[in-house]
Design an enzyme around this catalytic site. Structure first.
Site, short mmCIF file in Angstrom:
data_model
loop_
_atom_site.label_atom_id
_atom_site.label_comp_id
_atom_site.label_asym_id
_atom_site.label_seq_id
_atom_site.Cartn_x
_atom_site.Cartn_y
_atom_site.Cartn_z
N ASP A 66 0.81 -1.22 0.00
CA ASP A 66 0.00 0.00 0.00
C ASP A 66 0.85 1.27 0.00
O ASP A 66 2.06 1.23 0.22
CB ASP A 66 -0.97 0.01 1.20
CG ASP A 66 -0.36 -0.60 2.46
OD1 ASP A 66 0.88 -0.59 2.58
OD2 ASP A 66 -1.10 -1.09 3.32
N ASN A 135 -8.15 -2.57 13.81
CA ASN A 135 -9.53 -2.86 13.38
C ASN A 135 -9.60 -4.09 12.47
O ASN A 135 -10.63 -4.35 11.84
CB ASN A 135 -10.12 -1.64 12.66
CG ASN A 135 -9.37 -1.27 11.38
OD1 ASN A 135 -8.40 -1.93 11.02
ND2 ASN A 135 -9.82 -0.22 10.72
N HIS A 137 -7.74 -4.65 9.74
CA HIS A 137 -7.38 -4.48 8.31
C HIS A 137 -6.08 -5.21 7.99
O HIS A 137 -5.21 -5.36 8.84
CB HIS A 137 -7.32 -3.01 7.89
CG HIS A 137 -6.16 -2.21 8.40
ND1 HIS A 137 -6.26 -0.90 8.79
CD2 HIS A 137 -4.84 -2.52 8.57
CE1 HIS A 137 -5.07 -0.44 9.15
NE2 HIS A 137 -4.19 -1.42 9.04
N GLU A 142 -9.98 -2.04 4.79
CA GLU A 142 -10.67 -1.69 6.02
C GLU A 142 -11.92 -2.57 6.21
O GLU A 142 -12.40 -3.19 5.24
CB GLU A 142 -11.07 -0.21 5.97
CG GLU A 142 -9.89 0.76 5.84
CD GLU A 142 -9.13 0.97 7.15
OE1 GLU A 142 -9.03 0.04 7.97
OE2 GLU A 142 -8.62 2.09 7.35
C1 F6R Z 1 1.26 -1.44 6.10
C2 F6R Z 1 0.02 -2.21 6.13
C3 F6R Z 1 -0.84 -2.20 7.34
C4 F6R Z 1 -0.05 -2.44 8.63
C5 F6R Z 1 -0.98 -2.41 9.83
C6 F6R Z 1 -0.22 -2.61 11.13
O1 F6R Z 1 1.93 -1.57 4.87
O2 F6R Z 1 -0.32 -2.80 5.17
O3 F6R Z 1 -1.83 -3.18 7.21
O4 F6R Z 1 0.60 -3.68 8.55
O5 F6R Z 1 -1.65 -1.18 9.87
O6 F6R Z 1 0.63 -1.53 11.34
P1 F6R Z 1 1.66 -1.53 12.55
O7 F6R Z 1 2.66 -2.59 12.29
O8 F6R Z 1 2.28 -0.16 12.53
O9 F6R Z 1 0.86 -1.79 13.79
#
Ligand code: F6R
Length: 262
Positions: A66, A135, A137, A142
């Site tokens: 992403d 959440n 994702h 989402e």
């Molecule tokens: C980032 C991504 C997100 C993160 C998720 C957890 O490239 O795809 O899904 O893996 O938001 O983020 P952290 O590791 O910062 O808790």
């Protein structure tokens, strides 16, 4: 499906060793990469290991999950900048082999189609790394995202923007939209490692364990994947039933021989 490690560092060490092992077996491997706090110790270990062992990284390709819409690749908070900082500047960055969505693409819908197509042209993702949002994702899919979604532009939830505000300077506005690989793109990876660490992920992990597959908790789609492993530290696993914790801690211990690469 769950592997539970004592702490985030031992988990990172294991994931890094797995990456090195897989690259050694298949130098032209296609990796799916994630950003975020969970991945930082993984990339740190990986960089140390590949330097120590002089691993040949000249052939592997990667696709990131992403990118924020509106941030240029050289914006310090873009995911392109994150990848450069935590991985590519240490191992060499070849833009012809390491791909991220372009948050400034003039036609975002076309760019999403091209990105998904490029993954297919490279033969698909061999090994996908994932984190998980509080959440549920994965990527930026989402809650409510259709399970058959492809790479698309997403409006980030309030929860995600609040969670990710910790990466931005105080008072800065977290982008409201992003490009993300879709759940179907992620599910087409041949092997998936999802990592979750820290107490802040314990409720999410418990929700994953307790729920059937549902778009309300996107990470649950991994229950349908034939080769997905959920790798946790003890804190993230702390709300799982005690018997699951016992069984999965034991299986993580059995994986430890991979640590010979550390
Ligand atoms: C980032 C991504 C997100 C993160 C998720 C957890 O490239 O795809 O899904 O893996 O938001 O983020 P952290 O590791 O910062 O808790």
């Amino acid at each position: 499906m769950f592997l539970i490690f004592p702490d985030a560092e031992s988990l990172a060490e294991h994931v890094s060793a797995t990456l090195v092992d897989q690259i050694a077996k298949k130098p032209e491997i296609v990796l799916g990469l994630a950003t975020g706090g969970t991945m930082e110790p993984v990339y740190r270990r990986f960089v140390e290991q590949v330097k120590r062992q002089a691993v040949d990284l000249s052939k592997f390709r990667s696709f990131n999950l992403d990118e924020y819409v509106g941030l240029a690749a050289d914006h310090p908070k873009s995911y392109a900048a994150y990848m450069y900082e935590h991985l590519f500047r240490h191992i060499g960055h070849d833009p012809a082999r390491h791909f991220l969505p372009d948050g400034l693409a003039p036609d975002l819908s076309q760019h999403c189609r091209d990105f998904a197509q490029m993954i297919r042209q490279c033969g698909g993702i061999d090994l996908q790394l994932l984190g998980v949002g509080t959440n549920g994702h994965i990527g930026f899919n989402e809650p409510g995202t259709p399970l058959d979604s492809r790479c698309h532009v997403v409006a980030l939830s309030e929860r995600t923007r609040i969670d990710n505000s910790r990466f931005f300077p105080e008072g800065a506005i977290v982008p409201a939209t992003a490009i993300t690989m879709g759940l179907q793109d992620i599910m087409e990876a041949r092997r998936i490692l999802l990592l979750a660490t820290g107490q802040g992920k314990a409720e999410t992990v418990a929700a994953f364990h307790d729920s059937d597959v549902t778009p309300d908790v996107p990470v649950t789609v991994l229950k349908r994947h034939p080769d997905a492993t959920i790798m946790l530290d003890a804190a993230a696993a702390s709300l799982l039933p005690p018997d699951v914790r016992e069984r999965c801690a034991a299986s993580a211990a059995m994986c430890m021989p991979l640590r010979r690469y550390a």
